[in-house]
Design an enzyme around this catalytic site. Structure first.
Site, PDB file in Angstrom:
ATOM      1  N   ASP A  11       0.865  -1.176   0.000  1.00  0.00           N
ATOM      2  CA  ASP A  11       0.000   0.000   0.000  1.00  0.00           C
ATOM      3  C   ASP A  11       0.901   1.225   0.000  1.00  0.00           C
ATOM      4  O   ASP A  11       2.124   1.116   0.193  1.00  0.00           O
ATOM      5  CB  ASP A  11      -0.925  -0.007   1.226  1.00  0.00           C
ATOM      6  CG  ASP A  11      -1.868   1.195   1.258  1.00  0.00           C
ATOM      7  OD1 ASP A  11      -2.391   1.564   0.192  1.00  0.00           O
ATOM      8  OD2 ASP A  11      -2.089   1.767   2.346  1.00  0.00           O
ATOM      9  N   SER A  12       0.315   2.396  -0.187  1.00  0.00           N
ATOM     10  CA  SER A  12       1.104   3.630  -0.130  1.00  0.00           C
ATOM     11  C   SER A  12       1.542   3.946   1.292  1.00  0.00           C
ATOM     12  O   SER A  12       2.471   4.735   1.497  1.00  0.00           O
ATOM     13  CB  SER A  12       0.287   4.796  -0.686  1.00  0.00           C
ATOM     14  OG  SER A  12      -0.882   4.987   0.095  1.00  0.00           O
ATOM     15  N   TYR A  43      -0.619   8.182  -3.233  1.00  0.00           N
ATOM     16  CA  TYR A  43      -0.796   7.735  -4.607  1.00  0.00           C
ATOM     17  C   TYR A  43      -2.009   8.391  -5.274  1.00  0.00           C
ATOM     18  O   TYR A  43      -2.075   8.492  -6.486  1.00  0.00           O
ATOM     19  CB  TYR A  43      -0.983   6.216  -4.642  1.00  0.00           C
ATOM     20  CG  TYR A  43       0.295   5.410  -4.711  1.00  0.00           C
ATOM     21  CD1 TYR A  43       0.506   4.514  -5.742  1.00  0.00           C
ATOM     22  CD2 TYR A  43       1.271   5.511  -3.736  1.00  0.00           C
ATOM     23  CE1 TYR A  43       1.659   3.744  -5.810  1.00  0.00           C
ATOM     24  CE2 TYR A  43       2.418   4.759  -3.787  1.00  0.00           C
ATOM     25  CZ  TYR A  43       2.614   3.871  -4.827  1.00  0.00           C
ATOM     26  OH  TYR A  43       3.760   3.126  -4.888  1.00  0.00           O
ATOM     27  N   CYS A  75      -4.447  -1.488  -1.902  1.00  0.00           N
ATOM     28  CA  CYS A  75      -4.620  -0.076  -2.243  1.00  0.00           C
ATOM     29  C   CYS A  75      -5.583   0.006  -3.410  1.00  0.00           C
ATOM     30  O   CYS A  75      -5.304  -0.548  -4.485  1.00  0.00           O
ATOM     31  CB  CYS A  75      -3.274   0.546  -2.601  1.00  0.00           C
ATOM     32  SG  CYS A  75      -3.377   2.236  -3.238  1.00  0.00           S
ATOM     33  N   ASN A  76      -6.689   0.696  -3.220  1.00  0.00           N
ATOM     34  CA  ASN A  76      -7.678   0.824  -4.282  1.00  0.00           C
ATOM     35  C   ASN A  76      -7.139   1.630  -5.455  1.00  0.00           C
ATOM     36  O   ASN A  76      -7.406   1.310  -6.612  1.00  0.00           O
ATOM     37  CB  ASN A  76      -8.946   1.491  -3.742  1.00  0.00           C
ATOM     38  CG  ASN A  76      -9.752   0.593  -2.843  1.00  0.00           C
ATOM     39  OD1 ASN A  76     -10.636  -0.120  -3.277  1.00  0.00           O
ATOM     40  ND2 ASN A  76      -9.446   0.617  -1.548  1.00  0.00           N
ATOM     41  N   THR A  77      -6.371   2.685  -5.180  1.00  0.00           N
ATOM     42  CA  THR A  77      -5.867   3.528  -6.259  1.00  0.00           C
ATOM     43  C   THR A  77      -4.944   2.746  -7.182  1.00  0.00           C
ATOM     44  O   THR A  77      -5.064   2.812  -8.414  1.00  0.00           O
ATOM     45  CB  THR A  77      -5.138   4.757  -5.686  1.00  0.00           C
ATOM     46  OG1 THR A  77      -6.070   5.549  -4.938  1.00  0.00           O
ATOM     47  CG2 THR A  77      -4.547   5.609  -6.802  1.00  0.00           C
ATOM     48  N   CYS A 188     -10.992   3.452  -0.157  1.00  0.00           N
ATOM     49  CA  CYS A 188      -9.545   3.568   0.045  1.00  0.00           C
ATOM     50  C   CYS A 188      -9.238   2.771   1.298  1.00  0.00           C
ATOM     51  O   CYS A 188      -9.932   2.917   2.323  1.00  0.00           O
ATOM     52  CB  CYS A 188      -9.128   5.029   0.216  1.00  0.00           C
ATOM     53  SG  CYS A 188      -7.416   5.260   0.770  1.00  0.00           S
ATOM     54  N   THR A 189      -8.232   1.912   1.243  1.00  0.00           N
ATOM     55  CA  THR A 189      -7.977   1.029   2.382  1.00  0.00           C
ATOM     56  C   THR A 189      -7.674   1.812   3.663  1.00  0.00           C
ATOM     57  O   THR A 189      -7.944   1.321   4.763  1.00  0.00           O
ATOM     58  CB  THR A 189      -6.824   0.056   2.079  1.00  0.00           C
ATOM     59  OG1 THR A 189      -5.650   0.794   1.710  1.00  0.00           O
ATOM     60  CG2 THR A 189      -7.205  -0.884   0.938  1.00  0.00           C
ATOM     61  N   HIS A 190      -7.133   3.011   3.542  1.00  0.00           N
ATOM     62  CA  HIS A 190      -6.872   3.809   4.738  1.00  0.00           C
ATOM     63  C   HIS A 190      -8.138   4.010   5.575  1.00  0.00           C
ATOM     64  O   HIS A 190      -8.085   4.042   6.808  1.00  0.00           O
ATOM     65  CB  HIS A 190      -6.294   5.175   4.357  1.00  0.00           C
ATOM     66  CG  HIS A 190      -4.818   5.175   4.124  1.00  0.00           C
ATOM     67  ND1 HIS A 190      -4.249   4.669   2.982  1.00  0.00           N
ATOM     68  CD2 HIS A 190      -3.786   5.600   4.899  1.00  0.00           C
ATOM     69  CE1 HIS A 190      -2.938   4.799   3.045  1.00  0.00           C
ATOM     70  NE2 HIS A 190      -2.626   5.351   4.201  1.00  0.00           N
TER      71      HIS A 190
END
Length: 274
Positions: A11-12, A43, A75-77, A188-190
């Site tokens: 992930d970012s 990202y 990470c979705n992006t 968004c995973t965050h």
């Protein structure tokens, strides 16, 4: 192969940690490792070419160091922007993507009004439009990118008070409530770190959904398929403790302390910078 890395997560930053915990809850015996590409965070503000380049660079590190059986892009992006390209660049590595749970939200929504909370890159991407067309064509989908909330989660969440957390999610929740949404997708995973805070502000009449369970199930399915194939698997260069969390950059000693504190909170080993 015994003593190898089963799953690597990328992930970012810290967003994918709940995804790793979800998978470990389903399959405690596997060995996992996690890399947050903090050198290139966030990202969600990058071009498609930049997203692909940054993610590919991190994947090369992951392969060189740990040679996982399966990689999970937590990470979705990255997933909506670059998944096909990354699979072409790394054809020997099974890669599982993470995309907004639009299909699940459409199944859950009663009034057919759905909110998608994600990065700017994700909500604007044609991939999400296709997901809506394929799985939620009878729904109104209200998109909101919230880079400020993502930055709050990455840099401030784990030292923030409850009041600060609720205030951070209030603008996005208000946007969805004002549009009558009865379901909010954490795209968004965050945002999965703040699922309880978002649910509290949204109230009991709103369903909060994400893709953690689906991603974990798909990763386990692919790992089982890979285990049934007979091919030589190279041992990784080194085997960190299970669930170790690494980053590509710590900008300051304060950053390092924050990541170490986060790892203690999640009961996962802090691996440091690679």
């Amino acid at each position: 192969m015994k003593n190898s890395i089963d799953f690597a997560f990328l992930d970012s930053g810290t967003g994918g940690i709940p995804y790793m915990k979800e998978l470990k809850g389903k399959l405690p015996s596997v060995r996992c490792v996690y890399l947050g590409d903090t050198a290139h965070f966030p990202y969600g503000q990058k071009s498609a070419a930049e997203v692909t380049e940054c993610a590919a660079s991190s994947i090369r590190k992951i392969i060189t160091l740990w040679n996982p059986r399966v990689l999970i892009i937590a990470c979705n992006t990255i997933s909506v922007t670059a998944l096909d390209d990354l699979r072409s660049i790394f054809p020997e590595l099974p890669i599982v993507g993470t995309v907004p749970a639009i299909r699940l939200a459409a199944r859950k929504s009663k009034n057919r009004k759905i909110g998608l909370l994600a990065t700017n890159a994700t909500v604007r991407h044609p991939y999400c439009e296709r997901l809506v067309k394929d799985y939620a064509s009878d729904c109104q989908v209200f998109n909101r990118g919230d880079p400020d909330l993502i930055s709050f989660i990455e840099h401030s969440l784990f030292t923030a008070s409850k009041e600060d957390r609720l205030a951070a999610v209030q603008p996005s929740v208000d946007y969805f409530l004002s549009n009558g949404c009865d379901t909010i997708i954490l795209g968004c995973t965050h945002f999965t770190h703040m699922a309880k805070d978002i649910a509290e502000v949204a109230g009991n009449s709103v369903m909060i959904v994400d893709s953690r369970e689906g991603v974990a199930n798909q990763a386990i399915k692919i790992q089982n398929q890979e285990s049934s194939l007979e091919h030589e698997t190279k041992l990784p260069l080194f085997l960190p403790p299970d669930k170790s969390f690494f980053v590509t950059e710590c900008r300051s000693s304060a950053d390092e302390k924050e990541y170490a504190s986060l790892c203690r909170a999640f009961d996962i080993p802090w691996g440091g910078k690679i």
